[in-house]
Scaffold this active site. Structure first.
Site: not given
Length: 334
Positions: A27-29, A49, A52, A86, A109, A196, A253
């Site tokens: 995925g992203s990472q 998998r 996918s 998951v 993570h 988050e 401003s």
């Protein structure tokens, strides 16, 4: 407290020379870290998998993805970059039985290790290497010769060789070019979840909706409410990103700056701060993690219902139409 930061000279990429790095999840990472490591001369395999979109993406990038179990068995360093919800079940069924003594288990993570959904077996060290940016930035900065600052953490009792391998991995993805800050699994996980929930996603989303609703209920045009409470938020956040709160206040401003000081504390009140502390406590004691894991056991029924409700908020319909007028925006629809 002194902060420990590692750079290129603190990491030895040659430690990965005879190692196989298994990236589980493209995925992203996953896609960014895998390509960066490969470009750094590392031997990288992918666990993903078949069937996918991410499997097809990995193939298009020149990889030959394997099932999770096979990739784990073949890896010396095994990085779990699958979705948080998951990881626990897949770890028990596909990953744990295929780990070997001397492997290094990695993540970007700390949620599952910190909350004991992923428990490294005896003889397997675990470390966190977490770029502080999305995958596309991790990749693009690496390609341009730079690197996204990252975090590193080790489980209690991990060996020094685990630290050196984790730093070598961080160098392989470009992290040591920007600097790698030492932290702990608890600190990374708890601050990430807090940010988050209280500011980046939960806090900002509710603030935007509440501001929009207040203006519309007072009789102002929805389009005006959208511009002031949603669209212009990016202008302010970009100033934060470039130079912090001081630069934002320097750039707006004097009227806006005065309103910042006079009205901000009326929105984020002592009561709000008490609720922030309560949320932090729920993160620290595992209550949030327990609730999220139970939600997934129940097929995310409540989560999906809340998602549907929020997608129907009037601000979404108004924004969809207004963004069509803004040709410079790479407009997205969900």
């Amino acid at each position: 407290m002194a902060v420990t930061i590692y750079y290129d000279d603190d990491a030895d990429l040659s430690l990965l020379k005879d190692k196989t790095i298994a990236i589980l999840g493209y995925g992203s990472q996953g896609h960014a870290q895998a390509q960066n490591l490969r470009d750094s001369g590392c031997n990288v395999i992918i666990g993903q998998r078949k069937g996918s979109e991410n499997y097809d993406l990995a193939v298009s990038h020149g990889f030959d993805p394997l099932p999770l179990a096979e990739a784990t068995k073949a890896g010396d360093l095994v990085n779990i970059l699958l979705p948080d919800e998951v990881q626990g079940d897949l770890y028990k069924s596909e990953i744990l039985p295929n780990l070997s003594k001397g492997n290094l288990l990695l993540c970007s993570h700390g949620f599952n290790i910190h909350f004991n959904q992923v428990v490294p077996p005896v003889g397997v060290d675990a470390a966190l290497v977490a770029p502080k940016g999305p995958g596309h930035l991790v990749r693009s900065e690496y390609v341009q010769g730079g690197g996204v600052p990252s975090l590193i953490a080790l489980v209690e009792g991990a060996s020094d060789s685990a630290r050196q391998l984790a730093l070598a991995y961080a160098k392989g993805i470009g992290g040591t070019r920007g600097g790698v800050i030492e932290t702990s699994f608890a600190e990374e996980t708890e601050t990430d979840l807090f940010g988050e929930q209280v500011v980046l996603c939960g806090g900002v989303s509710e603030l935007v909706k509440a501001g929009y609703d207040t203006l519309v209920e007072a009789g102002y045009q929805p389009e005006m409410a959208y511009f002031e409470c949603m669209h212009e938020l990016k202008l302010i956040v970009d100033l934060f990103y470039q130079g912090g709160l001081n630069y934002m206040r320097y750039s707006v401003s004097n009227t806006a700056e005065y309103g910042d000081y006079s009205s901000g504390p009326r929105i984020v009140t002592d009561e709000t701060r008490k609720e922030m502390k309560k949320i932090l406590t729920e993160i620290q004691n595992g209550e949030f993690a327990k609730n999220w894991l139970l939600e997934n056991k129940a097929n995310q029924a409540s989560f999906k219902a809340i998602r549907r409700m929020n997608r129907q908020h009037p601000i979404e319909a108004v924004g969809k139409e207004l963004r069509r007028m803004m040709t410079w925006i790479d407009s997205k629809e969900v």
